[in-house]
Design a protein around this motif. Structure first.
Motif, PDB file in Angstrom:
ATOM      1  N   ASP A 198       0.849  -1.193   0.000  1.00 35.32           N
ATOM      2  CA  ASP A 198       0.000   0.000   0.000  1.00 35.32           C
ATOM      3  C   ASP A 198       0.886   1.244   0.000  1.00 35.32           C
ATOM      4  O   ASP A 198       1.173   1.817   1.052  1.00 35.32           O
ATOM      5  N   THR A 199       1.347   1.631  -1.183  1.00 33.71           N
ATOM      6  CA  THR A 199       2.230   2.789  -1.311  1.00 33.71           C
ATOM      7  C   THR A 199       1.778   3.674  -2.469  1.00 33.71           C
ATOM      8  O   THR A 199       0.991   3.246  -3.321  1.00 33.71           O
ATOM      9  N   LEU A 200       2.321   4.878  -2.487  1.00 29.81           N
ATOM     10  CA  LEU A 200       2.037   5.781  -3.602  1.00 29.81           C
ATOM     11  C   LEU A 200       2.556   5.180  -4.905  1.00 29.81           C
ATOM     12  O   LEU A 200       1.906   5.291  -5.948  1.00 29.81           O
ATOM     13  N   ALA A 201       3.695   4.525  -4.846  1.00 27.49           N
ATOM     14  CA  ALA A 201       4.251   3.918  -6.057  1.00 27.49           C
ATOM     15  C   ALA A 201       3.294   2.875  -6.629  1.00 27.49           C
ATOM     16  O   ALA A 201       3.129   2.770  -7.855  1.00 27.49           O
ATOM     17  N   THR A 202       2.665   2.100  -5.757  1.00 25.29           N
ATOM     18  CA  THR A 202       1.686   1.107  -6.222  1.00 25.29           C
ATOM     19  C   THR A 202       0.493   1.794  -6.863  1.00 25.29           C
ATOM     20  O   THR A 202       0.005   1.373  -7.926  1.00 25.29           O
ATOM     21  N   ARG A 203      -0.002   2.857  -6.234  1.00 29.14           N
ATOM     22  CA  ARG A 203      -1.156   3.569  -6.796  1.00 29.14           C
ATOM     23  C   ARG A 203      -0.826   4.121  -8.182  1.00 29.14           C
ATOM     24  O   ARG A 203      -1.629   4.047  -9.109  1.00 29.14           O
ATOM     25  N   GLN A 204       0.358   4.697  -8.293  1.00 34.41           N
ATOM     26  CA  GLN A 204       0.757   5.263  -9.582  1.00 34.41           C
ATOM     27  C   GLN A 204       0.923   4.168 -10.633  1.00 34.41           C
ATOM     28  O   GLN A 204       0.499   4.328 -11.781  1.00 34.41           O
ATOM     29  N   ALA A 205       1.518   3.049 -10.247  1.00 36.57           N
ATOM     30  CA  ALA A 205       1.706   1.948 -11.191  1.00 36.57           C
ATOM     31  C   ALA A 205       0.360   1.375 -11.621  1.00 36.57           C
ATOM     32  O   ALA A 205       0.166   1.021 -12.795  1.00 36.57           O
ATOM     33  N   LEU A 206      -0.597   1.316 -10.694  1.00 37.65           N
ATOM     34  CA  LEU A 206      -1.912   0.769 -11.013  1.00 37.65           C
ATOM     35  C   LEU A 206      -2.655   1.669 -11.991  1.00 37.65           C
ATOM     36  O   LEU A 206      -3.260   1.175 -12.961  1.00 37.65           O
ATOM     37  N   ILE A 207      -2.611   2.976 -11.766  1.00 30.08           N
ATOM     38  CA  ILE A 207      -3.316   3.876 -12.685  1.00 30.08           C
ATOM     39  C   ILE A 207      -2.623   3.895 -14.043  1.00 30.08           C
ATOM     40  O   ILE A 207      -3.265   4.029 -15.089  1.00 30.08           O
ATOM     41  N   LEU A 229      -7.200   1.537  -5.130  1.00 27.83           N
ATOM     42  CA  LEU A 229      -6.400   2.760  -5.239  1.00 27.83           C
ATOM     43  C   LEU A 229      -6.323   3.538  -3.931  1.00 27.83           C
ATOM     44  O   LEU A 229      -5.375   4.293  -3.726  1.00 27.83           O
ATOM     45  N   CYS A 230      -7.322   3.391  -3.070  1.00 34.99           N
ATOM     46  CA  CYS A 230      -7.286   4.156  -1.818  1.00 34.99           C
ATOM     47  C   CYS A 230      -7.126   3.261  -0.596  1.00 34.99           C
ATOM     48  O   CYS A 230      -7.510   3.639   0.516  1.00 34.99           O
ATOM     49  N   ARG A 231      -6.566   2.065  -0.780  1.00 33.20           N
ATOM     50  CA  ARG A 231      -6.311   1.188   0.367  1.00 33.20           C
ATOM     51  C   ARG A 231      -5.474   1.910   1.413  1.00 33.20           C
ATOM     52  O   ARG A 231      -4.512   2.603   1.086  1.00 33.20           O
ATOM     53  N   GLY A 232      -5.828   1.744   2.667  1.00 33.14           N
ATOM     54  CA  GLY A 232      -5.088   2.393   3.737  1.00 33.14           C
ATOM     55  C   GLY A 232      -5.695   3.710   4.164  1.00 33.14           C
ATOM     56  O   GLY A 232      -5.288   4.288   5.162  1.00 33.14           O
ATOM     57  N   ASP A 233      -6.648   4.199   3.392  1.00 32.10           N
ATOM     58  CA  ASP A 233      -7.310   5.460   3.735  1.00 32.10           C
ATOM     59  C   ASP A 233      -8.783   5.317   3.388  1.00 32.10           C
ATOM     60  O   ASP A 233      -9.162   5.327   2.222  1.00 32.10           O
ATOM     61  N   ASP A 234      -9.621   5.132   4.411  1.00 30.77           N
ATOM     62  CA  ASP A 234     -11.055   4.916   4.160  1.00 30.77           C
ATOM     63  C   ASP A 234     -11.878   6.192   4.291  1.00 30.77           C
ATOM     64  O   ASP A 234     -13.095   6.148   4.451  1.00 30.77           O
ATOM     65  N   SER A 235     -11.210   7.338   4.223  1.00 32.40           N
ATOM     66  CA  SER A 235     -11.930   8.605   4.331  1.00 32.40           C
ATOM     67  C   SER A 235     -12.733   8.867   3.064  1.00 32.40           C
ATOM     68  O   SER A 235     -12.460   8.327   1.989  1.00 32.40           O
TER      69      SER A 235
END
Length: 202
Positions: free
Chosen positions: A80-89, A135-141
């Motif tokens: 659960d990192t920013l790098a993962t989110r960026q790679a996924l998008i 994409l927002c794992r770790g933040d359920d806001s």
């Protein structure tokens, strides 16, 4: 015009031509007869592969759902990192801009009302929300959930929100990713992931 002799090639050709017509004329206004005429085949030959317009759209959506399921599985297996989110998008953008996908994207954009009434359209929305959740794992806001959906929408909306006739598909993708990165960086900051530089979009 003659379709490919192989079953797989014929089905793909039918879907490609049907999408052309659905985008040009609208899903509701296009008949199977018109699809057959543009293909240069009889309606009976078309019925051998697809019995209705809904079946054609369902087949197109199933291809897309398969791509999304692969992305979801990959994302869930990553940290659960920013790098993962960026790679996924990035992978999502590659999947949506590659091959025949641009024509699929334009069809979806032009026929949103019709898709809402099809089970295939409901399946697409369900996968979109699942992908946004990854994409927002770790933040359920609420803010993180909205940013995740908007990051995906940035990829979609680049097909109709960026109204520059001369823009290339590559430029659309670059602009979409720039906007998506900004949204994802905010999610990462909220969830406490280590700050990482936003990659340059080529």
């Amino acid at each position: 015009m003659q379709v490919s002799q192989s079953t797989g090639g014929t089905r793909e050709r039918i879907k490609a031509v049907a999408l052309e017509l659905f985008t040009e004329q609208g899903y509701e206004a296009t008949s199977l007869r018109e699809v057959a005429e543009r293909l240069g085949v009889t309606k009976a030959a078309l019925y051998y592969h697809f019995k209705s317009k809904d079946e054609i759209v369902t087949s197109v959506v199933e291809d897309r759902l398969g791509r999304m399921d692969t992305l979801i599985s990959w994302g869930e297996a990553q940290p659960d990192t920013l790098a993962t989110r960026q790679a996924l998008i990035e992978r999502y953008a590659d999947a949506m801009f590659g091959g025949e996908q641009p024509s699929v994207m334009r069809f979806f954009e032009q026929n949103q009302t019709a898709l809402k009434n099809l089970s295939a359209g409901r399946d697409m929305r369900e996968r979109m929300f699942r992908l946004a959740s990854v994409l927002c794992r770790g933040d359920d806001s609420a803010g993180a959930q909205l940013r995740a959906v908007l990051a995906l929408f940035a990829v979609h909306s680049s097909w109709f929100a960026v109204r520059m006739p001369e823009i290339t598909d590559a430029d659309r993708k670059r602009v979409a990713l720039e906007v998506a990165y900004e949204l994802l960086a905010a999610i990462a900051a909220q969830s406490g992931s280590a700050a990482e530089p936003t990659p340059a979009v080529e």
